[in-house]
Design an enzyme around this catalytic site. Structure first.
Site, PDB file in Angstrom:
ATOM      1  N   ASP A  59       0.926  -1.198   0.091  1.00 40.25           N
ATOM      2  CA  ASP A  59       0.013   0.086   0.099  1.00 40.25           C
ATOM      3  C   ASP A  59       0.938   1.242   0.012  1.00 40.25           C
ATOM      4  O   ASP A  59       1.665   1.447   0.992  1.00 40.25           O
ATOM      5  CB  ASP A  59      -0.900  -0.114   1.164  1.00 40.25           C
ATOM      6  CG  ASP A  59      -1.838   1.070   1.429  1.00 40.25           C
ATOM      7  OD1 ASP A  59      -1.832   1.964   0.715  1.00 40.25           O
ATOM      8  OD2 ASP A  59      -2.966   1.154   2.211  1.00 40.25           O
ATOM      9  N   SER A 138      -1.669  13.386 -14.850  1.00 41.87           N
ATOM     10  CA  SER A 138      -2.577  13.067 -15.711  1.00 41.87           C
ATOM     11  C   SER A 138      -2.949  14.540 -16.282  1.00 41.87           C
ATOM     12  O   SER A 138      -2.615  15.634 -15.774  1.00 41.87           O
ATOM     13  CB  SER A 138      -4.032  12.619 -14.981  1.00 41.87           C
ATOM     14  OG  SER A 138      -5.069  12.989 -15.471  1.00 41.87           O
ATOM     15  N   TYR A 151      -8.853  13.942  -7.678  1.00 46.18           N
ATOM     16  CA  TYR A 151      -8.106  13.358  -8.552  1.00 46.18           C
ATOM     17  C   TYR A 151      -6.978  14.541  -9.157  1.00 46.18           C
ATOM     18  O   TYR A 151      -6.258  14.373  -9.332  1.00 46.18           O
ATOM     19  CB  TYR A 151      -8.939  12.755  -9.449  1.00 46.18           C
ATOM     20  CG  TYR A 151      -7.988  11.912 -10.662  1.00 46.18           C
ATOM     21  CD1 TYR A 151      -7.513  10.598 -10.149  1.00 46.18           C
ATOM     22  CD2 TYR A 151      -7.797  12.435 -11.938  1.00 46.18           C
ATOM     23  CE1 TYR A 151      -6.611  10.031 -11.312  1.00 46.18           C
ATOM     24  CE2 TYR A 151      -7.033  11.849 -12.885  1.00 46.18           C
ATOM     25  CZ  TYR A 151      -6.286  10.543 -12.463  1.00 46.18           C
ATOM     26  OH  TYR A 151      -5.622   9.694 -13.338  1.00 46.18           O
ATOM     27  N   LYS A 155      -3.240  15.154  -8.611  1.00 44.45           N
ATOM     28  CA  LYS A 155      -2.142  15.192  -9.884  1.00 44.45           C
ATOM     29  C   LYS A 155      -1.470  16.385  -9.854  1.00 44.45           C
ATOM     30  O   LYS A 155      -0.544  16.407 -10.404  1.00 44.45           O
ATOM     31  CB  LYS A 155      -3.017  14.824 -10.883  1.00 44.45           C
ATOM     32  CG  LYS A 155      -3.673  13.334 -11.207  1.00 44.45           C
ATOM     33  CD  LYS A 155      -2.539  12.027 -11.087  1.00 44.45           C
ATOM     34  CE  LYS A 155      -3.206  10.827 -11.334  1.00 44.45           C
ATOM     35  NZ  LYS A 155      -2.050   9.859 -11.154  1.00 44.45           N
TER      36      LYS A 155
HETATM   37  P1  NAD Z   1      -5.877   0.893 -12.580  1.00 38.90           P
HETATM   38  O1  NAD Z   1      -7.066   1.198 -12.043  1.00 38.90           O
HETATM   39  O2  NAD Z   1      -6.065  -0.037 -14.036  1.00 38.90           O
HETATM   40  O3  NAD Z   1      -4.547   0.488 -11.912  1.00 38.90           O
HETATM   41  C1  NAD Z   1      -4.206   1.288 -10.906  1.00 38.90           C
HETATM   42  C2  NAD Z   1      -3.542   0.382  -9.785  1.00 38.90           C
HETATM   43  O4  NAD Z   1      -3.104   1.121  -8.685  1.00 38.90           O
HETATM   44  C3  NAD Z   1      -4.557  -0.612  -9.421  1.00 38.90           C
HETATM   45  O5  NAD Z   1      -3.765  -2.070  -9.595  1.00 38.90           O
HETATM   46  C4  NAD Z   1      -4.682  -0.392  -7.905  1.00 38.90           C
HETATM   47  O6  NAD Z   1      -4.872  -1.729  -7.158  1.00 38.90           O
HETATM   48  C5  NAD Z   1      -3.402   0.084  -7.373  1.00 38.90           C
HETATM   49  N1  NAD Z   1      -3.647   1.110  -6.299  1.00 38.90           N
HETATM   50  C6  NAD Z   1      -4.700   1.819  -6.014  1.00 38.90           C
HETATM   51  N2  NAD Z   1      -4.593   2.061  -4.684  1.00 38.90           N
HETATM   52  C7  NAD Z   1      -3.298   1.600  -4.161  1.00 38.90           C
HETATM   53  C8  NAD Z   1      -2.514   1.964  -3.060  1.00 38.90           C
HETATM   54  N3  NAD Z   1      -2.893   2.629  -2.071  1.00 38.90           N
HETATM   55  N4  NAD Z   1      -1.361   1.367  -3.128  1.00 38.90           N
HETATM   56  C9  NAD Z   1      -0.788   0.738  -4.102  1.00 38.90           C
HETATM   57  N5  NAD Z   1      -1.616   0.424  -5.040  1.00 38.90           N
HETATM   58  C10 NAD Z   1      -2.809   1.013  -5.294  1.00 38.90           C
HETATM   59  O7  NAD Z   1      -5.492   2.280 -13.563  1.00 38.90           O
HETATM   60  P2  NAD Z   1      -4.784   2.734 -14.605  1.00 38.90           P
HETATM   61  O8  NAD Z   1      -5.554   3.533 -15.548  1.00 38.90           O
HETATM   62  O9  NAD Z   1      -3.550   1.707 -14.878  1.00 38.90           O
HETATM   63  O10 NAD Z   1      -3.827   4.219 -13.672  1.00 38.90           O
HETATM   64  C11 NAD Z   1      -2.437   3.991 -13.299  1.00 38.90           C
HETATM   65  C12 NAD Z   1      -1.921   5.477 -13.136  1.00 38.90           C
HETATM   66  O11 NAD Z   1      -2.066   6.128 -14.250  1.00 38.90           O
HETATM   67  C13 NAD Z   1      -2.816   6.114 -12.237  1.00 38.90           C
HETATM   68  O12 NAD Z   1      -2.212   6.782 -11.167  1.00 38.90           O
HETATM   69  C14 NAD Z   1      -3.828   7.032 -12.789  1.00 38.90           C
HETATM   70  O13 NAD Z   1      -4.166   8.014 -12.518  1.00 38.90           O
HETATM   71  C15 NAD Z   1      -2.653   7.294 -14.167  1.00 38.90           C
HETATM   72  N6  NAD Z   1      -3.496   7.777 -15.430  1.00 38.90           N
HETATM   73  C16 NAD Z   1      -4.048   7.104 -15.929  1.00 38.90           C
HETATM   74  C17 NAD Z   1      -4.917   7.204 -17.156  1.00 38.90           C
HETATM   75  C18 NAD Z   1      -5.785   6.476 -18.073  1.00 38.90           C
HETATM   76  O14 NAD Z   1      -6.507   6.840 -19.116  1.00 38.90           O
HETATM   77  N7  NAD Z   1      -5.889   5.025 -17.837  1.00 38.90           N
HETATM   78  C19 NAD Z   1      -4.848   8.720 -17.602  1.00 38.90           C
HETATM   79  C20 NAD Z   1      -4.161   9.623 -16.985  1.00 38.90           C
HETATM   80  C21 NAD Z   1      -3.296   9.244 -15.714  1.00 38.90           C
END
Ligand code: NAD
Length: 248
Positions: A59, A138, A151, A155
């Site tokens: 975590d 993001s 969020y 970010k």
């Molecule tokens: P996702 O939900 O598929 O994966 C996120 C992962 O983070 C999950 O496996 C979850 O279990 C883990 N997580 C959550 N809380 C946690 C904690 N306290 N400790 C450890 N792990 C934890 O999301 P994603 O789309 O793969 O996003 C990954 C990153 O990219 C994030 O920071 C998200 O904000 C950023 N992001 C994603 C997008 C997108 O379009 N997918 C766009 C901009 C930014």
């Protein structure tokens, strides 16, 4: 092949989406990867598909666990070269609707989690002669999205913090670079869940659909570049990957 050969990388939130893709891409190019996630089963499953990968339940809000994750990485591989602070979550709420509990949750996981990761990884990286930190922001940090106030705030903090960390590492002569990625929508479970929650008439949905979603591999290729020595002159910057969503 071999663009990050010999490097040891920690990727947080690697049990899903972008983090899983980052870990796979780094491993494909020769890195030894430590995948961490609060979802232990998910990160085990992803790591099982990557030869030599290590999966740790983690975590990112837990400072004591961060110290253990870095220590475990050093004891298994003897060094730490790359940290990808990727773990995240999103809940939809405007400033008027967002509870203080949810605001603090976003801040704890993304802003504080990234801070703790950098704080604990930097001494280990410096000991090995340098490294690269990639923090995940993001487009919500750079443009107004009414429906994700907590969020966006977390970010935005990551973008500002990453610059401070980059300058600190340079001042100290650590050889550690720190950059931040600013992705638009990419096809992951987080985005799928977000799209399912948003009403069809929502501006946020229109913005995502209008620009098309990227693939997790698109972000992973950028992470690979920033992790590798190919980007050795790049630090303290933000790189936008959004298919033009935020271009002027
Ligand atoms: P996702 O939900 O598929 O994966 C996120 C992962 O983070 C999950 O496996 C979850 O279990 C883990 N997580 C959550 N809380 C946690 C904690 N306290 N400790 C450890 N792990 C934890 O999301 P994603 O789309 O793969 O996003 C990954 C990153 O990219 C994030 O920071 C998200 O904000 C950023 N992001 C994603 C997008 C997108 O379009 N997918 C766009 C901009 C930014």
């Amino acid at each position: 092949m071999g663009r990050v050969a010999g490097k040891v990388c920690i990727v947080t939130g690697a049990g899903s989406g972008l983090g899983a893709a980052d870990a796979r891409r780094l491993a494909e190019e020769g890195a030894q990867v430590v995948l961490t996630d609060v979802n232990a089963a998910a990160v085990q499953a992803v790591a099982a598909g990557i030869p030599g990968a290590v999966a740790l339940a983690h975590d990112v809000t837990d400072e004591a666990r961060w110290a253990e994750v870095v220590a475990e990485t050093l004891s298994r591989f003897g060094r730490l070269d790359v940290l990808v602070n990727n773990a995240g979550l999103v809940k939809f709420a405007s400033v008027e609707a967002c509870s203080l509990v949810d605001f603090r949750l976003h801040n704890a996981v993304m802003n504080e989690g990234t801070f703790l990761g950098c704080k604990h990884a930097i001494p280990a990286m410096a000991q090995g002669g340098g490294g690269s930190i990639v923090n995940m922001a993001s487009v919500a940090a750079t443009k107004g999205v009414s429906t994700i106030v907590a969020y966006s705030a977390a970010k935005g903090a990551i973008v500002a913090m990453s610059r401070s960390i980059a300058v600190h590492c340079q001042e100290q002569g650590y050889g550690i670079r720190c950059n931040v990625l600013v992705p638009g929508a990419h096809d992951t479970p987080m985005t799928a869940a977000a799209l399912a929650l948003l009403p069809p008439e929502s501006a946020g949905l229109g913005q995502i659909q209008g620009h098309g979603q990227g693939r997790p591999e698109d972000v992973a290729n950028l992470v690979l570049f920033l992790a590798s020595d190919e980007s050795r002159q790049i630090t303290g910057t933000q790189i936008v990957i959004d298919n033009g969503e935020t271009m002027a």
